[in-house]
Design a protein around this motif. Structure first.
Motif, PDB file in Angstrom:
ATOM      1  N   ARG A 810     -36.605  17.680 -27.473  1.00  0.00           N
ATOM      2  CA  ARG A 810     -35.491  17.738 -26.523  1.00  0.00           C
ATOM      3  C   ARG A 810     -34.470  18.812 -26.862  1.00  0.00           C
ATOM      4  O   ARG A 810     -33.750  19.287 -25.986  1.00  0.00           O
ATOM      5  CB  ARG A 810     -34.797  16.370 -26.468  1.00  0.00           C
ATOM      6  CG  ARG A 810     -35.582  15.321 -25.721  1.00  0.00           C
ATOM      7  CD  ARG A 810     -34.962  13.933 -25.850  1.00  0.00           C
ATOM      8  NE  ARG A 810     -35.673  13.000 -24.987  1.00  0.00           N
ATOM      9  CZ  ARG A 810     -36.866  12.481 -25.283  1.00  0.00           C
ATOM     10  NH1 ARG A 810     -37.468  12.818 -26.410  1.00  0.00           N
ATOM     11  NH2 ARG A 810     -37.451  11.648 -24.450  1.00  0.00           N
ATOM     12  N   GLY A 811     -34.391  19.176 -28.122  1.00  0.00           N
ATOM     13  CA  GLY A 811     -33.426  20.190 -28.513  1.00  0.00           C
ATOM     14  C   GLY A 811     -33.961  21.597 -28.441  1.00  0.00           C
ATOM     15  O   GLY A 811     -33.265  22.556 -28.810  1.00  0.00           O
ATOM     16  N   ARG A 812     -35.180  21.756 -27.966  1.00  0.00           N
ATOM     17  CA  ARG A 812     -35.755  23.089 -27.852  1.00  0.00           C
ATOM     18  C   ARG A 812     -35.177  23.821 -26.633  1.00  0.00           C
ATOM     19  O   ARG A 812     -35.005  23.219 -25.562  1.00  0.00           O
ATOM     20  CB  ARG A 812     -37.269  23.006 -27.691  1.00  0.00           C
ATOM     21  CG  ARG A 812     -37.997  22.394 -28.859  1.00  0.00           C
ATOM     22  CD  ARG A 812     -37.998  23.312 -30.053  1.00  0.00           C
ATOM     23  NE  ARG A 812     -38.958  22.874 -31.063  1.00  0.00           N
ATOM     24  CZ  ARG A 812     -39.166  23.508 -32.213  1.00  0.00           C
ATOM     25  NH1 ARG A 812     -38.475  24.600 -32.493  1.00  0.00           N
ATOM     26  NH2 ARG A 812     -40.043  23.057 -33.083  1.00  0.00           N
ATOM     27  N   PRO A 813     -34.902  25.117 -26.758  1.00  0.00           N
ATOM     28  CA  PRO A 813     -34.441  25.869 -25.585  1.00  0.00           C
ATOM     29  C   PRO A 813     -35.570  26.018 -24.564  1.00  0.00           C
ATOM     30  O   PRO A 813     -36.752  25.937 -24.918  1.00  0.00           O
ATOM     31  CB  PRO A 813     -34.047  27.226 -26.181  1.00  0.00           C
ATOM     32  CG  PRO A 813     -34.767  27.331 -27.471  1.00  0.00           C
ATOM     33  CD  PRO A 813     -34.927  25.931 -27.975  1.00  0.00           C
ATOM     34  N   PRO A 814     -35.237  26.238 -23.313  1.00  0.00           N
ATOM     35  CA  PRO A 814     -36.263  26.309 -22.254  1.00  0.00           C
ATOM     36  C   PRO A 814     -37.319  27.374 -22.512  1.00  0.00           C
ATOM     37  O   PRO A 814     -38.482  27.195 -22.131  1.00  0.00           O
ATOM     38  CB  PRO A 814     -35.441  26.631 -20.998  1.00  0.00           C
ATOM     39  CG  PRO A 814     -34.072  26.117 -21.293  1.00  0.00           C
ATOM     40  CD  PRO A 814     -33.875  26.311 -22.762  1.00  0.00           C
ATOM     41  N   HIS A 815     -36.963  28.493 -23.152  1.00  0.00           N
ATOM     42  CA  HIS A 815     -37.943  29.564 -23.354  1.00  0.00           C
ATOM     43  C   HIS A 815     -38.987  29.194 -24.410  1.00  0.00           C
ATOM     44  O   HIS A 815     -39.964  29.932 -24.584  1.00  0.00           O
ATOM     45  CB  HIS A 815     -37.252  30.876 -23.742  1.00  0.00           C
ATOM     46  CG  HIS A 815     -36.487  30.808 -25.033  1.00  0.00           C
ATOM     47  ND1 HIS A 815     -35.121  30.644 -25.073  1.00  0.00           N
ATOM     48  CD2 HIS A 815     -36.894  30.864 -26.323  1.00  0.00           C
ATOM     49  CE1 HIS A 815     -34.720  30.612 -26.338  1.00  0.00           C
ATOM     50  NE2 HIS A 815     -35.779  30.747 -27.114  1.00  0.00           N
TER      51      HIS A 815
END
Length: 853
Positions: A810-815
């Motif tokens: 969940r804490g990963r950036p969209p890219h």
């Protein structure tokens, strides 16, 4: 009216150390008005000079990640599992530290072994972390993913043959290099920047490079020859080459084998050394016609070949056993196993033998040394298999029979020797690492089996005496400690700087294990896939925001051959955002809060050899800064304390010929016949029987190598007709670099790195086209999805997936989220797939390709 130009208040270059991978390149950071605007190699340093890889340059972007954690977090959802939202809420540092302290005190009072620390913070693994958890009273530490695949086959063999944790070619003097399952020297693995520069120079002067790999990798594309082979068959090719050298072309270094290996040692029918009444191994004196103790061999020319009778016991030399054993690996047999043409086996063996320059010498700094300008190097691709340690042994023996170990031009052990240390010899005359090089849990010399076997460690290390880590067993004991006879259960997990959900095996199995941990503390930059299981999350500093004085095992430049040593300090160049703290500082504080600072300081003294005036004050609560200052002055003199080193960035020290090329000066012999494995097998069988572990296997503890299939034919399914392999990209490290926007953008430029590479001819037979969306399904029913990328440069029986992608945290950036294919999701985590010699997990996986609807 023109606008006034902004006034620049600050424009500085600050020296530090990169930590975008585990290689510690010396850097200088350009900061303007408190913002990093660029990073480059620090001029003049002998490790990487002004050169720096793309990962290092992109490191600043991780500092400015908008998804970073800036305050402590507390879990509010009691449920844990794959994809379960932890429902974190922010809390104060006081609340977080009070909760953690209370839990740690409870665990320490009940059974301190129920604490596990997992981290791949390589800059302090061998100092702070080891000293901290041992002082707490635990024996449980794991580096994480490297113990599932990467180093299991490599490190134990490197210890045996080099007295070192890791090998590397002497690029400066080498003329012929073979790479098995590695892209070393091409922007990857240890010393990527230094090695890439040296390899470029070596190629320019004519060094011949042969790459053995199922995939036409970046290294293979730049080689004189690419040798594609069936995955998991490297050992067959290697043993076939050894057979050609010993039994066909007759090219091997007889004097090296006689003086520097146990080749002359006489082997009894039980597979062990034949010994005299005093317990010394015997060798054969042809002149006297009798056996004599090995330590007298300087007085005569010991036989390396032949069969003899000593006091009625028939025996052969260790070298003769190897020579006889490999004879069955004819080029035709090797070709059938590997798909490599028989003539290629003959030719490559002849080429490397002729290039070895046996008998040749070179003079360096006025010292005449043996010159063997050939090196055979290997890594995960060749050894991350069921029989990984046997594979590594087979490959390493090519170097050994040619005398190409730790001499100019050869395969070298990194930091085998250094300022004040050299490899040593045990009572049998066999090589053992120096105490400095061997700090990180080396199991040599082999301990005697205890009177009664008691499993004490979560990794069941008691039954893996030759391994540097048996990570697959960790998940087994976490899920079912009673089955493995553990006298305690895991109660508290400290997690930092690794991501075992992404970088081990089947995430469902890892999630099952993590969900059973009563309390998990994670130090983290972002909420990744493993952090989602935490009960408390503490905001961690980025490496450009934290201080570390690097000890020798990581602080010295890990380059082989001539040159200079280089000590460095990693200093913060930015203030951390919000309330983030260096996790080392937190460990120091917790040793005070929980009440074991004195034990902690004493262990730091022991691990770092602080004595006399440099011994730490037992009860003093050192800060990280105070400790760094103390360490630097103890190592480098009072003139090189912390403030001085912050300004300099690094200091150098001359390297002697003995430190650069230790083999001619080393008494300890390396094992051309690994008698240690025979002893280990006996011990393990005895211990496994005592504790009722009928799953333990000892077949791989054999003194001379064989090729063995990764998976028994009975476990394979006809419809799963392709092997899937994983390969490394030069601009990514494990999973954490995937969220760096610059590096992610580079990856997007190359669709094959995001997809599934398939041989174009194979794809045509299956009706697949470039860009098709497909499933890969393993024999165990595990699946991943990706798009087909057609290529000619891949073995027709193989598909390939890059890196550690497919993040879902969940804490990963969209890219970063959801991009690419997660290879590790295909690896079945079960006892049948464990390599019981190396402690690793088999990553040889067969799959079928199914078009996605």
């Amino acid at each position: 009216m023109s606008k006034a130009k902004p006034v620049t208040r600050e424009d500085v270059w600050i020296p530090s150390v990169c930590n975008m991978c585990y290689n510690s390149c010396r850097i200088r950071v350009h900061r303007v008005d408190g913002t990093i605007v660029g990073i480059e190699g620090q001029p003049g340093n002998p490790h990487n000079d002004t050169r720096l890889c793309g990962k290092g340059m992109a490191g600043l972007m991780s500092c400015y990640n908008p998804y970073r954690i800036t305050r402590p977090l507390k879990r509010t959802n009691p449920q844990k599992g794959l994809g379960v939202d932890p429902r974190f809420v922010e809390i104060s540092w006081d609340e977080a530290m009070d909760t953690i302290t209370t839990k740690l005190k409870e665990v320490r009072a009940k059974d301190p072994r129920s604490l596990l620390v997992t981290s791949f913070d390589v800059h302090v693994m061998s100092t702070y972390i080891y000293a901290w958890f041992v002082a707490f009273g635990s024996n449980n530490f794991t580096a994480g993913a490297p113990g599932w695949f990467c180093g299991n086959g490599i490190h134990p063999i490197s210890w045996l043959f080099h007295g070192s944790f890791y090998p590397s070619p002497d690029w400066e003097n080498c003329r012929y290099v073979m790479l098995f399952g590695t892209q070393k020297g091409h922007g990857m693995h240890l010393n990527p920047v230094y090695d890439a520069y040296k390899v470029a120079n070596a190629k320019a002067r004519g060094m011949h490079l042969v790459v053995v790999d199922p995939l036409l990798s970046q290294a293979a594309a730049g080689a004189q020859e690419w040798v594609p082979l069936r995955p998991g068959t490297d050992a067959a090719f290697a043993v076939g080459i050894v057979n050609q050298l010993l039994n066909e072309v007759g090219i091997y270094d007889r004097e090296f084998i006689r003086r520097h290996t146990n080749g002359p040692y006489l082997i009894a029918p039980d597979g062990k050394y034949l010994r005299n009444e005093e317990g010394k191994p015997l060798v054969w004196d042809p002149g006297a016609g009798r056996a004599r103790p090995f330590h007298e061999a300087d007085e005569f020319t010991a036989a390396i070949e032949g069969a003899y009778e000593v006091n009625g016991v028939r025996c052969r030399t260790g070298f003769q056993i190897l020579k006889d054993h490999v004879r069955s690996y004819t080029p035709e047999k090797v070709s059938k196993i590997t798909t490599i043409p028989a003539e290629t086996v003959r030719r490559v063996a002849r080429e490397i033998g002729e290039a070895a320059n046996i008998g040749g010498t070179i003079t360096i700094d006025g010292v005449e040394l043996p010159y063997r300008p050939v090196a055979v190097c290997y890594n995960r691709g060749a050894v991350a298999h069921k029989h990984g340690m046997v594979n590594a042994l087979a490959i390493q023996l090519i170097n050994v029979v040619l005398g190409a170990v730790d001499v100019p031009g050869s395969e070298m052990g990194i930091l085998a020797a250094g300022p004040g240390w050299n490899p040593e010899a045990d009572e049998d005359g066999m090589l053992i690492p120096s105490p400095v090089a061997a700090f990180m849990g080396v199991p040599y010399p082999l301990r005697k089996a205890p009177e009664k076997t008691v499993i004490q460690s979560l990794e069941v290390k008691e039954l893996f005496p030759m391994s540097n880590g048996s990570r697959p067993m960790l998940l087994e004991t976490m899920i079912n400690p009673e089955k493995y006879k553990l006298p305690y259960k895991l109660e508290f997990l400290i997690h930092s700087r690794n991501n075992i959900m992404m970088t081990s095996a089947n995430p469902k199995k890892v999630a099952e294990a993590l969900a059973k941990v009563p309390f998990q503390l994670s130090f983290a930059l972002t909420v990744d896939e493993t952090v989602e299981f935490a009960d408390i999350v503490l905001p961690e500093t980025h490496y450009l925001e934290s201080l570390v004085a690097l000890p020798e095992r990581v602080g010295l430049n890990k380059v082989v051959g001539t040159g200079t040593w280089c000590y460095a300090v990693r200093q913060p160049v930015l203030d951390p955002p919000g309330e983030a703290r260096n996790w080392h500082e937190v460990l120091f504080e917790l040793s005070d809060r929980v009440g074991f600072r004195e034990e902690f300081n004493k262990l730091l003294d022991a691990y770092l050899s602080f004595k006399g005036e440099w011994a730490l004050e037992p009860k003093k609560s050192y800060t990280v800064e105070e400790f760094a200052d103390h360490f630097l002055m103890a190592r480098l003199g009072r003139q090189n304390g912390l403030e001085t080193m912050k300004e300099k960035g690094f200091v150098t020290q001359g390297k002697t010929v003995q430190e650069a090329f230790p083999r001619p000066f080393t008494r300890g012999r390396m094992p051309i016949y690994v008698e240690t494995f025979v002893v280990a097998a006996e011990r393990i069988r005895k211990q496994a029987e005592e504790v009722g572990f009928d799953f333990m296997e000892t077949d791989d503890y054999q003194p001379v190598p064989d090729w063995k299939p990764c998976q028994p034919a009975a476990d394979l399914k006809p419809e799963c007709d392709l092997w899937v392999i994983n390969y490394k990209m030069p601009y990514h490290t494990f999973s954490f670099s995937m969220e760096n926007p610059w590096l992610s953008e580079i990856t997007d430029y190359y669709p094959h790195h995001r997809g599934i590479i398939i041989n174009a001819e194979t794809a045509g037979k299956k009706g697949l086209a470039d860009g098709d969306l497909v499933w890969l399904e393993s024999t165990a029913g595990l699946r991943v999805k990706g798009r087909v990328c057609l290529r000619q440069g891949i073995h027709p029986e193989v598909v390939a997936v890059a890196g550690v992608q497919g993040q879902w945290g969940r804490g990963r950036p969209p890219h970063a989220r959801g991009k690419g294919v997660h290879f590790n999701s295909l690896i079945d985590h079960n006892l049948k797939n464990v390599d019981y010699a190396s402690g690793g997990l088999d990553s040889c996986v067969k799959v079928k390709v199914i078009k996605a609807e």
